[in-house]
Scaffold this active site. Structure first.
Site, PDB file in Angstrom:
ATOM      1  N   ASN A 128       0.798  -1.231   0.000  1.00 49.94           N
ATOM      2  CA  ASN A 128       0.000   0.000   0.000  1.00 49.94           C
ATOM      3  C   ASN A 128       0.826   1.275   0.000  1.00 49.94           C
ATOM      4  O   ASN A 128       0.282   2.359  -0.190  1.00 49.94           O
ATOM      5  CB  ASN A 128      -0.962   0.003   1.200  1.00 49.94           C
ATOM      6  CG  ASN A 128      -0.266  -0.193   2.528  1.00 49.94           C
ATOM      7  OD1 ASN A 128       0.857  -0.693   2.580  1.00 49.94           O
ATOM      8  ND2 ASN A 128      -0.930   0.182   3.603  1.00 49.94           N
ATOM      9  N   LYS A 153      13.023  -7.969  -0.241  1.00 50.20           N
ATOM     10  CA  LYS A 153      12.120  -8.833  -1.008  1.00 50.20           C
ATOM     11  C   LYS A 153      11.025  -7.946  -1.597  1.00 50.20           C
ATOM     12  O   LYS A 153      10.182  -7.396  -0.897  1.00 50.20           O
ATOM     13  CB  LYS A 153      11.525  -9.892  -0.064  1.00 50.20           C
ATOM     14  CG  LYS A 153      10.243 -10.586  -0.513  1.00 50.20           C
ATOM     15  CD  LYS A 153      10.288 -11.267  -1.859  1.00 50.20           C
ATOM     16  CE  LYS A 153       9.001 -12.062  -2.088  1.00 50.20           C
ATOM     17  NZ  LYS A 153       7.777 -11.227  -2.215  1.00 50.20           N
ATOM     18  N   HIS A 155       7.709  -6.538  -3.423  1.00 52.34           N
ATOM     19  CA  HIS A 155       6.302  -6.925  -3.335  1.00 52.34           C
ATOM     20  C   HIS A 155       5.732  -7.146  -4.729  1.00 52.34           C
ATOM     21  O   HIS A 155       6.003  -6.380  -5.656  1.00 52.34           O
ATOM     22  CB  HIS A 155       5.498  -5.857  -2.599  1.00 52.34           C
ATOM     23  CG  HIS A 155       4.199  -6.361  -2.056  1.00 52.34           C
ATOM     24  ND1 HIS A 155       3.106  -6.605  -2.868  1.00 52.34           N
ATOM     25  CD2 HIS A 155       3.818  -6.689  -0.794  1.00 52.34           C
ATOM     26  CE1 HIS A 155       2.113  -7.063  -2.120  1.00 52.34           C
ATOM     27  NE2 HIS A 155       2.512  -7.117  -0.858  1.00 52.34           N
ATOM     28  N   GLU A 232       4.964  -5.621  11.232  1.00 54.47           N
ATOM     29  CA  GLU A 232       3.712  -4.880  11.420  1.00 54.47           C
ATOM     30  C   GLU A 232       2.628  -5.674  10.707  1.00 54.47           C
ATOM     31  O   GLU A 232       2.658  -5.817   9.483  1.00 54.47           O
ATOM     32  CB  GLU A 232       3.822  -3.478  10.828  1.00 54.47           C
ATOM     33  CG  GLU A 232       2.555  -2.664  10.981  1.00 54.47           C
ATOM     34  CD  GLU A 232       2.539  -1.446  10.077  1.00 54.47           C
ATOM     35  OE1 GLU A 232       1.495  -1.191   9.445  1.00 54.47           O
ATOM     36  OE2 GLU A 232       3.576  -0.754  10.000  1.00 54.47           O
ATOM     37  N   CYS A 269      -2.622   1.210   6.789  1.00 52.21           N
ATOM     38  CA  CYS A 269      -2.538   0.385   8.003  1.00 52.21           C
ATOM     39  C   CYS A 269      -3.140   1.098   9.203  1.00 52.21           C
ATOM     40  O   CYS A 269      -3.484   0.457  10.201  1.00 52.21           O
ATOM     41  CB  CYS A 269      -1.095   0.006   8.293  1.00 52.21           C
ATOM     42  SG  CYS A 269       0.023   1.424   8.414  1.00 52.21           S
ATOM     43  N   GLU A 353      -9.832  -7.179  10.713  1.00 53.82           N
ATOM     44  CA  GLU A 353      -9.458  -6.039   9.878  1.00 53.82           C
ATOM     45  C   GLU A 353     -10.046  -6.212   8.484  1.00 53.82           C
ATOM     46  O   GLU A 353      -9.798  -7.203   7.812  1.00 53.82           O
ATOM     47  CB  GLU A 353      -7.934  -5.919   9.790  1.00 53.82           C
ATOM     48  CG  GLU A 353      -7.469  -4.706   9.001  1.00 53.82           C
ATOM     49  CD  GLU A 353      -5.957  -4.578   8.949  1.00 53.82           C
ATOM     50  OE1 GLU A 353      -5.478  -3.508   8.545  1.00 53.82           O
ATOM     51  OE2 GLU A 353      -5.256  -5.549   9.294  1.00 53.82           O
TER      52      GLU A 353
END
Length: 483
Positions: A128, A153, A155, A232, A269, A353
């Site tokens: 995001n 790494k 995304h 996170e 987040c 969530e």
């Protein structure tokens, strides 16, 4: 720029990590001032390549030029701020205790302590925030500032941007004199799994889902030598509204709330996923006045969209949950509602969530309800209070400061500035290391560990621990901080 980004094989991953370890052995002995130059070089290169990087980012993320321009500027600012913090010596925790024959518990030896970089750090970027929490985002910047090397790494949500950004970083630090291999990009599931299990990797930073983060966490825990995992994972970021505040400014609160929920199509987040308000309001009318039917734009990937729709559908099917707006797609807000009694009977509602443009409003009718709801929460990145001076919320705050990493008063949580005091983390599942932050200058400390030197001769000590250490670096000497 790269059109097709192939997956990294496990042998390639091994070679990359070994090169990163060799680079670390050189970088760890470089002064913080020289490392500052490397991070400034990266920031300058991001600025110079801004137009081409933002173009790729928009093609892959649909986030829009305005949002991406601001995020790219934030990323450069973050690099420079962390570089300056590293050069100040503050993260090193330089502490000198001279030998003292009259020490209160008996003669004290000469002991000197400083924080040392841990080694190769694996970093998993977020979908995001393709700049600020990705290739050279907070985790990578903090690790480099600490003196570590980084294997990132990439995304799968923005593979071309990851490749392009990584090349900008690699070229910039090479020109600035950094050792080869200090920063590298790997791609693909197999490479990611092998990265967290590689014996030369000494810490991992992660931003993503509870499911993905927990899978990595468990792999790391199963290593012969477990290492720190700074993950996170998830947060519903509750907002608690006091009775007086609701009575005097309900429309303002609903308007601000929906604006925060819809930001980035609900893919932050820190999106407020829960709103606790007094019962008895005309919610449909308030929502209509606040433009609840606004178009919120595309989600980042089809995979995220599928997961979002599944979580919303599961929440809609719970007994006692009603749909106030939306609920049938991803292009507008979905607002669900329920009561305190229903939530306390099914606390999973507080813990689920819905990563996207959806939120839950919970109505309460008794004075102790907010404290009861707060006690039922799991760990959070943020908790917000919308309250007036007449609202009795002291007991609520005492609960929330056990549950969340950042408490807000009459604000909204979707802004996370990069600063010295910022805290972005919280009890699990908000993060896997609640004593740390992934945003701000304190983030550097995650990738350092303390080492004490006892009775070493001056010429054998690290330069910054010697009595004649260079000026300008803050140290604590015999209990007293120097300027």
């Amino acid at each position: 720029m790269t059109e097709n980004v192939p997956d990294t094989s496990v042998p390639q991953l091994n070679d990359t990590v070994e090169a990163a370890h060799r680079a670390f052995l050189i970088a760890r002995n470089v002064s913080p001032t020289e490392r500052r130059g490397w991070l400034y070089a990266i920031a300058d290169a991001l600025d110079a390549h801004a137009d081409e990087l933002i173009k790729i980012a928009d093609e892959e993320s649909h986030l829009g030029e305005t949002r991406l321009t601001g995020e790219r500027k934030r990323t450069s600012f973050q690099l420079r701020l962390l570089a300056d913090e590293a050069a100040s010596g503050e993260p090193l925790g330089l502490t000198v205790d001279h030998a003292d024959p009259d020490w209160g518990m008996g003669p004290r030896p000469d002991i000197r302590r400083m924080n040392e970089p841990v080694g190769v750090v694996g970093v998993f970027g977020a979908s995001n925030f393709p700049f600020a929490f990705s290739v050279i985002g907070g985790d990578s910047a903090a690790a480099l500032a600490a003196g570590c090397s980084v294997v990132h790494k990439g995304h799968e949500a923005h593979p071309r941007l990851a490749a392009a950004t990584a090349q900008v970083v690699i070229d910039a630090i090479a020109a600035a004199g950094a050792p080869d291999g200090l920063f590298a990009l790997v791609t693909g599931f197999e490479a990611g799994a092998a990265l967290v299990e590689h014996p030369l990797v000494q810490a991992v930073g992660f931003t993503g889902s509870v499911r993905g983060g927990r899978a990595l966490y468990d792999r790391i825990a199963a290593r012969p030598e477990p290492i720190p995992f700074f993950g996170e994972l998830g947060s519903t970021n509750p907002v608690f509204v006091g009775p007086r505040a609701w009575q005097t400014r309900a429309e303002e609160i609903i308007g601000g709330f929906l604006g925060s929920v819809s930001m980035g199509a609900g893919q932050f987040c820190t999106k407020p996923g829960l709103l606790m308000i007094p019962a008895g309001s005309n919610l449909p009318e308030l929502l209509a006045k606040a433009d609840v039917n606004r178009v919120v734009g595309q989600m980042l990937t089809s995979r995220l969209e599928d997961g979002y729709l599944s979580s919303v559908q599961g929440m809609r099917e719970r007994a006692g949950v009603s749909v106030l707006a939306g609920g049938n797609g991803v292009d507008q807000l979905t607002v669900l509602a329920t009561t305190v009694g229903n939530v306390l009977a099914e606390p999973e509602i507080l813990q689920t969530e819905m990563f996207g443009p959806a939120t839950m409003i919970i109505e309460y009718s008794r004075d102790t309800a907010l404290v009861d709801l707060a006690e039922a929460l799991d760990g959070q990145l943020t908790a917000t209070l919308q309250a007036d001076d007449d609202d009795e919320v002291d007991d609520l705050v005492r609960v929330l400061n056990r549950k969340a990493g950042r408490l807000l008063w009459n604000g909204w949580p979707t802004g996370v500035t990069v600063s010295f005091a910022q805290q972005h983390g919280g009890p699990y599942p908000a993060s896997t290391a609640s004593g740390t932050t992934s945003v701000g200058t304190a983030a550097i400390g995650r990738f350092l560990r303390p080492v004490a030197y006892q009775d070493f001769p001056q010429d054998r000590l690290p330069e910054l621990l010697r009595d004649d250490a260079p000026a300008g670096v803050r140290r604590r000497i015999d209990g007293v901080w120097t300027a």
